[in-house]
Design an enzyme around this catalytic site. Structure first.
Site, mmCIF file in Angstrom:
data_model
loop_
_atom_site.group_PDB
_atom_site.id
_atom_site.type_symbol
_atom_site.label_atom_id
_atom_site.label_comp_id
_atom_site.label_asym_id
_atom_site.label_seq_id
_atom_site.Cartn_x
_atom_site.Cartn_y
_atom_site.Cartn_z
ATOM 1 N N GLN A 197 0.834 -1.221 0.000
ATOM 2 C CA GLN A 197 0.000 0.000 0.000
ATOM 3 C C GLN A 197 0.867 1.268 0.000
ATOM 4 O O GLN A 197 0.457 2.299 -0.531
ATOM 5 C CB GLN A 197 -0.913 0.035 1.243
ATOM 6 C CG GLN A 197 -2.038 -0.976 1.247
ATOM 7 C CD GLN A 197 -1.644 -2.235 1.999
ATOM 8 O OE1 GLN A 197 -0.482 -2.619 2.026
ATOM 9 N NE2 GLN A 197 -2.616 -2.905 2.591
ATOM 10 N N ASP A 238 -6.623 1.476 12.206
ATOM 11 C CA ASP A 238 -7.836 0.722 11.866
ATOM 12 C C ASP A 238 -8.785 0.616 13.048
ATOM 13 O O ASP A 238 -9.988 0.466 12.887
ATOM 14 C CB ASP A 238 -7.470 -0.672 11.364
ATOM 15 C CG ASP A 238 -6.984 -0.565 9.941
ATOM 16 O OD1 ASP A 238 -5.826 -0.185 9.746
ATOM 17 O OD2 ASP A 238 -7.803 -0.807 9.030
ATOM 18 N N ASN A 248 -3.029 -1.075 13.522
ATOM 19 C CA ASN A 248 -2.804 -0.506 12.188
ATOM 20 C C ASN A 248 -2.036 -1.547 11.372
ATOM 21 O O ASN A 248 -1.676 -2.629 11.872
ATOM 22 C CB ASN A 248 -2.045 0.822 12.282
ATOM 23 C CG ASN A 248 -2.036 1.572 10.953
ATOM 24 O OD1 ASN A 248 -3.083 1.710 10.311
ATOM 25 N ND2 ASN A 248 -0.887 2.030 10.513
HETATM 26 O O1 MRU Z 1 -5.408 -3.580 4.862
HETATM 27 P P1 MRU Z 1 -5.679 -2.143 4.585
HETATM 28 O O2 MRU Z 1 -4.986 -1.622 3.377
HETATM 29 O O3 MRU Z 1 -7.154 -1.832 4.608
HETATM 30 O O4 MRU Z 1 -5.031 -1.401 5.831
HETATM 31 C C1 MRU Z 1 -5.053 -0.003 5.870
HETATM 32 C C2 MRU Z 1 -4.347 0.559 7.036
HETATM 33 O O5 MRU Z 1 -3.803 -0.139 7.859
HETATM 34 C C3 MRU Z 1 -4.418 2.044 7.187
HETATM 35 O O6 MRU Z 1 -3.254 2.532 7.789
HETATM 36 C C4 MRU Z 1 -5.606 2.402 8.087
HETATM 37 O O7 MRU Z 1 -6.774 1.806 7.612
HETATM 38 C C5 MRU Z 1 -5.800 3.846 8.202
HETATM 39 S S1 MRU Z 1 -6.536 4.501 6.755
HETATM 40 C C6 MRU Z 1 -6.860 6.127 6.927
#
Ligand code: MRU
Length: 347
Positions: A197, A238, A248
């Site tokens: 990501q 999260d 997170n």
């Molecule tokens: O697995 P993902 O890509 O959904 O995880 C995203 C994250 O861990 C982000 O840091 C978190 O959701 C914060 S988004 C503003």
């Protein structure tokens, strides 16, 4: 502004984040089942964006069930809420958004609205969730930019940007706002194994905005900090428990430990919809386990032996004592978080 997700009355349209940055493709979902699948398969990801998608998916479901009577509609709606809730377990924004849609649904039924009117109420609620998230991100940006040092070399992990929210971003919102004030000299984006990501999405967003961005693998954050090349760390979340423990993206805990070891301030930016006062601490936050293939393959290329087993938790817990502050749309919570987080909700 990046079009992360859009309500189009008969469809929910999202940019396919699995394909970025190579291709900008939009996925059009016309049923709640399609939206749930898009969340599960990471077409859309990031805690606030997942919440917005679920809300829009539920509004879509009610809109498509207009031919039903109110009682039957309520049965269908409950099923669709369960479907959304089963997509991803860690991001609490998902459950927060579903609860909010449930409350709007119940109020509309209690008010004696027709099925067509209920559909309109649901649509308005989903759009409100979207618009409020965008506003909250901008507020977090304004508030968080104040604690970013001048000429900062900032490190962030995963993608907590426009793509992970209704727009602008949480951690990236803080970076964007600080950059607008001329306070950011460069950003280091952790690549973020295994879904990348950071390397794919954060770097894409920041370079589009003209922010100088360097991609590193997670394992490079330590040597960079040791060389004194990081001044500030900001990440998203999260789910944040009542005591300030932060769930997170996997790898966040390591970054927080490194920041502590090197005296670098470690901040978390998240809206109140990510704070879960009903969960006492990080040990009680469910951690999603994802498919082995995310680690054993890069695209269609196998990069690990099939016989090896794989541990692939999508998130980790950063203990609250490693967090210098939690930046929200209502202000910055400071330790002790048990008190400061509760105060933000009451403010
Ligand atoms: O697995 P993902 O890509 O959904 O995880 C995203 C994250 O861990 C982000 O840091 C978190 O959701 C914060 S988004 C503003």
């Amino acid at each position: 502004m990046l079009p992360t997700i859009e309500w189009q009355s008969d469809a929910v349209v999202m940019i396919d984040q699995r394909k970025l940055p190579a291709r900008e493709i939009y996925v059009r979902c016309t049923t709640p089942q399609e939206v749930a699948r898009a969340i599960r398969t990471m077409v859309i990801r990031g805690a606030p964006a997942i919440g917005v998608a679920a809300a829009m998916g539920l509004a879509l479901g009610v809109r498509r069930s207009k031919a039903l009577g109110t009682k039957q509609l309520a049965v269908e709606f409950t099923k669709q809420c369960d479907l959304m809730a089963a997509t991803r377990p860690t991001a609490v924004n998902l459950f927060w958004a579903i609860d909010r849609m449930k409350r709007a649904f119940s109020a509309a039924v209690l008010a004696g609205h027709s099925v067509a009117e209920i559909a309109l109420v649901m649509e308005r609620e989903a759009i409100a969730i979207h618009d409020e998230d965008l506003e909250n991100c901008r507020a977090m940006g304004r508030i968080g930019a104040q604690v970013v040092p001048d000429a900062a070399r900032v490190l962030t992990h995963c993608n907590a940007g426009a793509l992970a929210t209704a727009g602008y971003g949480t951690a990236l919102g803080v970076i964007r706002a600080a950059a607008e004030l001329g306070k950011v000299s460069k950003v280091f984006a952790d690549e973020t194994r295994p879904f990348l990501q950071g390397g794919r999405l954060t770097a894409w967003e920041l370079t589009r905005d003209g922010v100088p961005t360097t991609i590193i693998t997670e394992s490079m954050a330590g040597p960079l900090m040791r060389r004194g090349e990081i001044d500030f760390v900001v990440v998203g979340a999260d789910r944040i428990a009542a005591n300030g423990d932060v769930a997170n993206k996997i790898g966040t805990y390591t970054v927080a430990m490194l920041a502590r070891a090197h005296g670098v301030p470690f901040y978390v930016a998240a809206p109140l919809s990510t704070i879960d006062l009903a969960t006492a601490d990080g040990d009680h936050i469910p951690i999603e386990q994802r498919a082995a293939r995310e680690m054993t393959h890069v695209g269609s290329l196998q990069v690990a032996p099939a016989a090896a087993s794989v541990w692939n938790p999508a998130f980790d817990i950063t203990p609250h004592d490693l967090v210098a502050g939690i930046i929200t749309e209502k202000g910055i919570a400071r330790p002790p978080y048990v008190d400061s987080l509760r105060r933000l909700f009451n403010s």
